[in-house]
Design an enzyme around this catalytic site. Sequence first.
Site, mmCIF file in Angstrom:
data_model
loop_
_atom_site.group_PDB
_atom_site.id
_atom_site.type_symbol
_atom_site.label_atom_id
_atom_site.label_comp_id
_atom_site.label_asym_id
_atom_site.label_seq_id
_atom_site.Cartn_x
_atom_site.Cartn_y
_atom_site.Cartn_z
ATOM 1 N N TYR A 143 0.825 -1.214 0.000
ATOM 2 C CA TYR A 143 0.000 0.000 0.000
ATOM 3 C C TYR A 143 0.859 1.264 0.000
ATOM 4 O O TYR A 143 0.354 2.360 -0.235
ATOM 5 C CB TYR A 143 -0.958 0.020 1.207
ATOM 6 C CG TYR A 143 -2.090 -0.993 1.119
ATOM 7 C CD1 TYR A 143 -2.157 -1.917 0.080
ATOM 8 C CD2 TYR A 143 -3.101 -1.026 2.076
ATOM 9 C CE1 TYR A 143 -3.179 -2.846 0.003
ATOM 10 C CE2 TYR A 143 -4.134 -1.950 2.000
ATOM 11 C CZ TYR A 143 -4.166 -2.860 0.964
ATOM 12 O OH TYR A 143 -5.190 -3.778 0.894
ATOM 13 N N LYS A 194 2.910 -15.278 2.208
ATOM 14 C CA LYS A 194 2.912 -16.207 1.077
ATOM 15 C C LYS A 194 4.373 -16.514 0.774
ATOM 16 O O LYS A 194 4.910 -16.148 -0.279
ATOM 17 C CB LYS A 194 2.216 -15.564 -0.133
ATOM 18 C CG LYS A 194 0.695 -15.564 -0.066
ATOM 19 C CD LYS A 194 0.056 -16.925 -0.330
ATOM 20 C CE LYS A 194 0.192 -17.324 -1.787
ATOM 21 N NZ LYS A 194 -0.422 -18.666 -2.041
ATOM 22 N N ASP A 227 -3.574 -17.627 1.875
ATOM 23 C CA ASP A 227 -4.765 -18.260 1.285
ATOM 24 C C ASP A 227 -5.303 -19.358 2.203
ATOM 25 O O ASP A 227 -6.510 -19.455 2.445
ATOM 26 C CB ASP A 227 -4.475 -18.792 -0.132
ATOM 27 C CG ASP A 227 -3.215 -19.655 -0.212
ATOM 28 O OD1 ASP A 227 -2.451 -19.712 0.778
ATOM 29 O OD2 ASP A 227 -2.994 -20.284 -1.267
ATOM 30 N N ASP A 251 -5.618 -6.515 5.690
ATOM 31 C CA ASP A 251 -6.810 -5.822 5.197
ATOM 32 C C ASP A 251 -7.866 -6.849 4.791
ATOM 33 O O ASP A 251 -9.028 -6.780 5.213
ATOM 34 C CB ASP A 251 -6.389 -4.939 4.002
ATOM 35 C CG ASP A 251 -7.471 -3.956 3.570
ATOM 36 O OD1 ASP A 251 -8.443 -3.752 4.322
ATOM 37 O OD2 ASP A 251 -7.331 -3.389 2.467
ATOM 38 N N ASP A 255 -11.395 -8.193 7.160
ATOM 39 C CA ASP A 255 -12.772 -8.106 6.657
ATOM 40 C C ASP A 255 -13.432 -9.477 6.722
ATOM 41 O O ASP A 255 -14.581 -9.618 7.131
ATOM 42 C CB ASP A 255 -12.799 -7.628 5.190
ATOM 43 C CG ASP A 255 -13.042 -6.122 5.074
ATOM 44 O OD1 ASP A 255 -12.605 -5.387 5.979
ATOM 45 O OD2 ASP A 255 -13.656 -5.688 4.076
HETATM 46 C C1 IPM Z 1 -9.284 -0.442 6.060
HETATM 47 C C2 IPM Z 1 -9.756 0.227 4.784
HETATM 48 C C3 IPM Z 1 -8.623 1.115 4.292
HETATM 49 C C4 IPM Z 1 -7.446 0.229 3.996
HETATM 50 C C5 IPM Z 1 -8.971 1.979 3.098
HETATM 51 C C6 IPM Z 1 -10.139 2.895 3.370
HETATM 52 C C7 IPM Z 1 -7.784 2.778 2.628
HETATM 53 O O1 IPM Z 1 -10.119 -0.752 3.881
HETATM 54 O O2 IPM Z 1 -8.972 0.269 7.024
HETATM 55 O O3 IPM Z 1 -9.233 -1.664 6.095
HETATM 56 O O4 IPM Z 1 -7.398 -0.419 2.949
HETATM 57 O O5 IPM Z 1 -6.556 0.162 4.812
HETATM 58 MG MG MG Z 2 -10.114 -2.737 4.630
#
Ligand code: IPM
Ligand code: MG
Length: 370
Positions: A143, A194, A227, A251, A255
């Site tokens: 990132y 990985k 994975d 990230d 989620d």
């Molecule tokens: C998170 C979000 C952020 C990220 C975005 C909004 C830049 O998805 O905090 O997980 O990818 O870090």
């Molecule tokens: Mg995120």
Amino acid sequence: MPANKKLLILPGDGIGPEVMREVRRVIEWMDRRRMVTFDVTEDLVGGASIDAKGAPITDSCMQAAKDADAILFGSVGGPKWDNIGFDKRPEIAILRLRKELDLFANLRPAIVFDPLVDASTLKADVVKGLDIMIVRESTGGIYFGEPRGVETLPNGEQRGFDTETYTTSEIQRVARVGFELARKRQGRLVSVEKANVMQSGLFWKQTVTALGAAEYPDVQLSHMYADNCAMQLVRNPRQFDVIVTSNIFGDLLSDLASMLTGSLGMLPSATLGAIQPSGKRHALYEPIHGSAPDIAGKGVANPLAQILSFAMLLRYSFGMDEDAALIEKACVNVLGSGLRTADIMGPGTARVGTGVMGESILRELEKLAA
Ligand code: IPM
Ligand code: MG
């Protein structure tokens, strides 16, 4: 009475301002009831700041963030700003805060509260009692890595690229956070990469292994490919205690882990910097849900992740464990009473909006503190 604590509140876009309003009520309640005084400042970030000030975060806001003892962040972004230049998009606000305050360790717990065990899309017996902590590296990796860009090749075709990079010290400092947390929990750390395909992944694995052997022989360290980790998180999530991983894998996996708990609307996070010689540590707290533009402004968003982020702030930045626990208990009790926002509805529960959920938390706090 303890000295005032400097708190910067950045509600941002979408549902950010709505859910933050409920936190403000909790803060006011604490001011009244618990004799803790916060110096609260609020500022714009993300699209709201683009509209009002022409940038996703202003330099004066960055300065306020550096001066604050803790930052409570909402969420940024939305379709309105989708076509803005890549360097000006709302997400820059959070990325710049993480980078310039060197907030390298993003702690993302995934906890299944008992009353919500049926809100998960997974079977209750798979997720009941789940309590895992994902430590996501948040200032490095792909990132932020250079080079990045889009170039035109000699044959006229275009090529987009980003770079995954990690130095020894970047890996060690985030791994240390993982090891330390594991020590305070069940003593187990899984490092995720990985290493089978990525050079930087193999280096990550070797670096964490060496650190574990040298400094944390008491922590049970194991390794997993990203994975496989995604698969294991839905197959048998309770096998995990603490996971430490890179920015991009963290990230994705956080989620994924959030849905084990029933809703993205439930999960708080803390992003911590290094402890400075003065003893101060920059820290930012935010729900892991985004700005949810589809439900913004409708008063239906779940304020719990934002409120629980504030509880994490009390715990990690101010050592106010009791107050944090009180807020967490109030949230669990309100869920236990059957009140639900739309995202966590289940059979036999009653649907409420953002404001009623916030009010119910306040009422429960009153009861618990009485
Ligand atoms: C998170 C979000 C952020 C990220 C975005 C909004 C830049 O998805 O905090 O997980 O990818 O870090
Ligand atoms: Mg995120």
